[in-house]
Scaffold this motif. Sequence first.
Motif, short mmCIF file in Angstrom:
data_model
loop_
_atom_site.label_atom_id
_atom_site.label_comp_id
_atom_site.label_asym_id
_atom_site.label_seq_id
_atom_site.Cartn_x
_atom_site.Cartn_y
_atom_site.Cartn_z
N GLU A 1 0.85 -1.20 0.00
CA GLU A 1 0.00 0.00 0.00
C GLU A 1 0.88 1.25 0.00
O GLU A 1 2.09 1.15 0.25
CB GLU A 1 -0.92 -0.02 1.23
CG GLU A 1 -1.87 -1.20 1.18
CD GLU A 1 -2.75 -1.36 2.41
OE1 GLU A 1 -2.55 -0.61 3.39
OE2 GLU A 1 -3.63 -2.24 2.39
N LEU A 2 0.25 2.38 -0.23
CA LEU A 2 0.99 3.64 -0.23
C LEU A 2 1.77 3.81 1.08
O LEU A 2 2.92 4.23 1.10
CB LEU A 2 -0.03 4.78 -0.41
CG LEU A 2 0.45 6.15 -0.82
CD1 LEU A 2 1.36 6.11 -2.03
CD2 LEU A 2 -0.75 7.04 -1.11
N GLY A 3 1.15 3.43 2.19
CA GLY A 3 1.76 3.65 3.51
C GLY A 3 2.63 2.51 4.01
O GLY A 3 3.46 2.71 4.90
N HIS A 4 2.44 1.30 3.51
CA HIS A 4 3.19 0.16 4.04
C HIS A 4 3.56 -0.84 2.96
O HIS A 4 2.70 -1.24 2.17
CB HIS A 4 2.38 -0.58 5.11
CG HIS A 4 2.21 0.22 6.35
ND1 HIS A 4 1.11 1.02 6.56
CD2 HIS A 4 3.01 0.37 7.42
CE1 HIS A 4 1.25 1.63 7.73
NE2 HIS A 4 2.38 1.26 8.27
N GLY A 5 4.85 -1.23 2.99
CA GLY A 5 5.32 -2.28 2.10
C GLY A 5 5.97 -3.37 2.92
O GLY A 5 5.42 -4.45 3.11
N SER A 6 7.15 -3.05 3.47
CA SER A 6 7.89 -4.06 4.24
C SER A 6 7.07 -4.56 5.43
O SER A 6 7.02 -5.75 5.71
CB SER A 6 9.18 -3.45 4.78
OG SER A 6 9.98 -3.00 3.72
N ASN A 7 6.43 -3.64 6.12
CA ASN A 7 5.66 -4.02 7.31
C ASN A 7 4.26 -4.46 6.89
O ASN A 7 3.30 -3.69 6.92
CB ASN A 7 5.60 -2.85 8.28
CG ASN A 7 4.81 -3.20 9.53
OD1 ASN A 7 4.48 -4.38 9.75
ND2 ASN A 7 4.49 -2.20 10.32
N VAL A 8 4.16 -5.73 6.52
CA VAL A 8 2.89 -6.25 5.99
C VAL A 8 1.79 -6.17 7.05
O VAL A 8 0.62 -5.92 6.74
CB VAL A 8 3.08 -7.71 5.49
CG1 VAL A 8 1.78 -8.30 5.00
CG2 VAL A 8 4.12 -7.74 4.37
N GLN A 9 2.19 -6.34 8.31
CA GLN A 9 1.17 -6.29 9.37
C GLN A 9 0.58 -4.89 9.53
O GLN A 9 -0.44 -4.69 10.18
CB GLN A 9 1.73 -6.78 10.71
CG GLN A 9 2.12 -8.27 10.71
CD GLN A 9 1.07 -9.16 10.05
OE1 GLN A 9 -0.13 -9.01 10.29
NE2 GLN A 9 1.52 -10.08 9.19
N GLY A 10 1.23 -3.91 8.91
CA GLY A 10 0.73 -2.54 8.99
C GLY A 10 -0.29 -2.20 7.89
O GLY A 10 -0.79 -1.07 7.85
N LEU A 11 -0.61 -3.16 7.03
CA LEU A 11 -1.57 -2.88 5.94
C LEU A 11 -2.90 -2.40 6.55
O LEU A 11 -3.33 -2.88 7.60
CB LEU A 11 -1.82 -4.13 5.09
CG LEU A 11 -0.63 -4.66 4.28
CD1 LEU A 11 -1.04 -5.87 3.45
CD2 LEU A 11 -0.03 -3.59 3.39
N GLU A 12 -3.56 -1.49 5.82
CA GLU A 12 -4.77 -0.87 6.38
C GLU A 12 -6.07 -1.29 5.68
O GLU A 12 -7.15 -1.03 6.20
CB GLU A 12 -4.65 0.65 6.29
CG GLU A 12 -3.54 1.24 7.12
CD GLU A 12 -3.39 2.73 6.85
OE1 GLU A 12 -4.11 3.54 7.44
OE2 GLU A 12 -2.55 3.07 5.98
N THR A 13 -5.98 -1.85 4.47
CA THR A 13 -7.20 -2.26 3.76
C THR A 13 -8.00 -3.19 4.67
O THR A 13 -7.43 -4.12 5.26
CB THR A 13 -6.82 -3.02 2.46
OG1 THR A 13 -6.04 -2.15 1.66
CG2 THR A 13 -8.05 -3.48 1.70
N THR A 14 -9.31 -2.94 4.79
CA THR A 14 -10.12 -3.81 5.65
C THR A 14 -10.99 -4.72 4.78
O THR A 14 -11.50 -4.31 3.74
CB THR A 14 -11.04 -2.99 6.59
OG1 THR A 14 -11.79 -2.08 5.78
CG2 THR A 14 -10.25 -2.23 7.62
N ILE A 15 -11.14 -5.94 5.24
CA ILE A 15 -11.97 -6.92 4.52
C ILE A 15 -12.89 -7.55 5.58
O ILE A 15 -12.49 -8.42 6.35
CB ILE A 15 -11.07 -7.95 3.80
CG1 ILE A 15 -10.08 -7.19 2.88
CG2 ILE A 15 -11.93 -8.95 3.02
CD1 ILE A 15 -9.19 -8.01 2.02
#
Length: 664
Positions: free
Chosen positions: A139-153
Motif C-alpha cells: 500500500e501507499l503507507g506500508h510495504g515491508s511491514n505487511v502487518q501494517g496494511l490498512e485495507t479492511t476486509i
Amino acid sequence: MEGVDHLAFERNKAQFDVDAMKIVWAGSSHALEVSDRMSRLVASDPAFRKDNRAMLGRKDLFKNTLRKAAYAMKRIIELRLSEEEASMLRSFVDEPAFIDLHWGMFVPAIKGQGTEEQQKKWLPLALKMQIIGCYAQTELGHGSNVQGLETTITFDPKTDEFVIHSPTLTSSKWWPGGLGKVSTHAIVYGRLITDGQDHGVHGFIVQLRSLDDHLPLPGITVGDIGMKFGNGAYNSMDNGVLRFDHVRIPRDQMLMRVSRVTREGKYVQSNVPRQLVYGTMVYVRQTIVSDASTALSRAVCIATRYSAVRRQFGATDGSLESQVIDYKTQQARLFPLLASAYAFRFVGEWLKWLYTDVMTRLQANDFSTLPEAHACTAGLKSLTTSATSDGIEECRKLCGGHGYLCSSGLPELFAVYVPTCTYEGDNIVLLLQVARHLMKTIARLGSGKKPVGTVAYMGRVEELMESQSDVQKAEDWLNPNAVLGAFEARAARKAVACAQNLSKISNPEGGFLEFSNDLVEAARAHCQLIVVSKFIEKLQQDIPGKGVKQQLEILCSIYALFHLHKHLGDFLSTGCITSKQGSLANDQLRSLYTQVRPNAIPLVDAFNYTDHYLSSVLGRYDGNVYPKLYEEAWNDPLNDSVIPDGFQEYIRPMLKQQLRNARL
Ligand SMILES: Cc1cc2nc3c(=O)[nH]c(=O)nc-3n(C[C@H](O)[C@H](O)[C@H](O)COP(=O)(O)OP(=O)(O)OC[C@H]3O[C@@H](n4cnc5c(N)ncnc54)[C@H](O)[C@@H]3O)c2cc1C
C-alpha cells in the motif's frame, strides 16, 4: 565486415569444451536444448524486436508490450508449446509485463494458498488467461511491514460476503505490477475482520474489471502510478494504484487453504499448517535468485566481449594497442563478476532442489527445515540481487563511455533489474530476518537440538571460535577446506559477537535495533558462506567435458578469494586468518585472474545468449562493434533531419540576437 568473427582469436584460446559448459550452465542437456530452441525462435521473429524500446513514449511502449504478450500467447498455442517451453519463450521475449505477475505471483498464490476447490475453479481460467491476475499487497503507507496494511476486509454474515474497503489514502494499494491497466483480477491482501475482531492480514481473490468492457467494477478506482526509472526499462509494466469503496465479494473468494471464515462468520484455522504459505515465498525467491544469475551473466557477457574488442594505450612500433581486458585492474573488476554469475547459477540450482525438498517435507507434515529454508532464501535473494545490481553498473563502467549508450544494453538492463533489491522484500529487511534466525539458532545451541541445513556449521561453534587457518602459501587457498574453514569461522564469529552484545541488553528488541548494522553484516557473512559452500558442493559432483571442472574450480576460487579480499577487515578482526594469510589470498587471486583470462570469452559464450537477447551492440557475438555503433547512431530519431526541429524558433534567434543591454 559482415560475417567475420572478430573474436575468433579469443575463442580459439579456450582450454575447455564450451558445449559441455553450456550444458552445465543450462542445468541439463534437455534444458539447454529447450532454451536454445526458444531463444532462437524469439530472436528470429521480427515481432519480438526490442531495439527501439528506449525511444518509445510510454503509451507506445505499453501498447507494444500488450502486442508482444498477445503474440507470444498466440505462438505458444499455435506451436503447442509445453509449460516449460512457454515459460522459456516468455523469458526470452525479455520485456517486463503484466504476464510476469500473472504467472509469477497470481498463479502461484492460488496454487499455494487456495483450497483444492478454489484451485479447480480459478486455475483453469488463469492458465488459459481468460482472467489476468496480479498480486496486490503493498500500500501507499506500508510495504515491508505487511502487518501494517490498512485495507479492511469485513465479513457481512447477512449477505455471506466480504466488504473490501480502503479507509485512508495510505491504504491505497500502490505498486502491484499488472494492476494499473491490465489485470481483471487481483490477490488482494487486507485485514480480515469478523464480528468486530481483527484477524490480521489475509489474501482474497477479487475481480477488478469487467470481463466484457474492461471497465473497473463499481466501487473500484484503479490506474497506473506513473513513469519509473530509466528509458523503456520497467515502464512497460503498469504498476498500479487501487482503492476500494465498500466492494463486495462472495465469501468463497477468501484464499482458504490455511484459515477460513464459515457461513456463520466464525474464523477457523484449517488443519493445513500456516507455514505452507512460506512454500510460495520460497518458490518466488528461488526464481529471483536464478534470475539474478541470468541478469548478471548478461551484463558480464557484454562487458567481457567488449573488453576484448576495445583497445587503449600500449602500442609500440606500430603494433596494435592493448585489449583493455588485459589490464589487471579490468580483470580484477570483471572476473569476480564472471565468477559471481556462475556462483549464483549454482546456488539458484540448489535452491530449486531446496524448494522441492521443502514441499515434499510439508506434504508429510515435516516442518523442521522450513524456518531455515525461509531464512536462507530470504538471505540469498538479498545477497544475489544486491550484487547483481551493483555488478551490472560495474559492467557499464567497464565499458567506458560507450557503456552509457542505450545501445550498449546496459542502462536498460540496470534500470529493469535494480528494483529487485526492493520488491519481494527490501534487501536490508530480509538480511535482518536472516539475522533473527541466526540469533535464534545460537540461542538454541545449548538445547541439544542440532542446527540443520545451511546453519549446520553453527553446531561446531566452539571449534569455529578457536580454529586457525593453516594456509602457509598462496596455493593453499585453492584447497576448498581452507576456504570453507575461513568463511565458516568468520560467519560464526560475527554471529556470536552479535549474540554476545545482545545478551548484555535487557530489552531484546531495543538491542536488535541498536546492533542492527552488525546483525546485517553477520547475515551477509552467513549468506556469502552459503554461496561459497554450494559452489564447492557443485564441484564435488561429476562434471563431464574437457577442462570444464577445472574452469569452474578457478571461478569458485575467484568468487571466494575475491570476497575474502574485499572483506579482509572481517576475517582479520575476527582473527580467522592472519594478515600474512590475507595477502597470500590476494597473491593467489592475481594468479587466478591470469588463468581465467584466455578462457574469458569462451566462458561467456557458454551462457549461449543470442544477440537478440543481449540486445547490445557492445556485446555482439561477432565483436563487430564500431561499424554497428556508428550505424546505430544514425537510427536515432534526432538524426531524421539534418536541422533539428526548433532551430527556427530557438537556435536561430539566439544566434542572431543583438545583446546591446545584456551584462554578458
Ligand atoms: C518495481 C516494483 C514492483 C513491485 N511490484 C509489486 C507487486 O506486484 N505487488 C506488491 O504488492 N508490491 C509490489 N512492489 C512493492 C514492494 O514489494 C515494496 O516496495 C517492498 O516490499 C518494499 O517496501 P516499501 O516500499 O514499504 O519500503 P520501506 O519498507 O518503506 O523501505 C524504505 C527504507 O526503510 C528501510 N527499512 C524498512 N523497514 C526497516 C527495518 N525494520 N529495519 C531497518 N530498515 C528498514 C528499508 O531498508 C529502506 O531503506 C513493487 C515495488 C517495485 C519497486
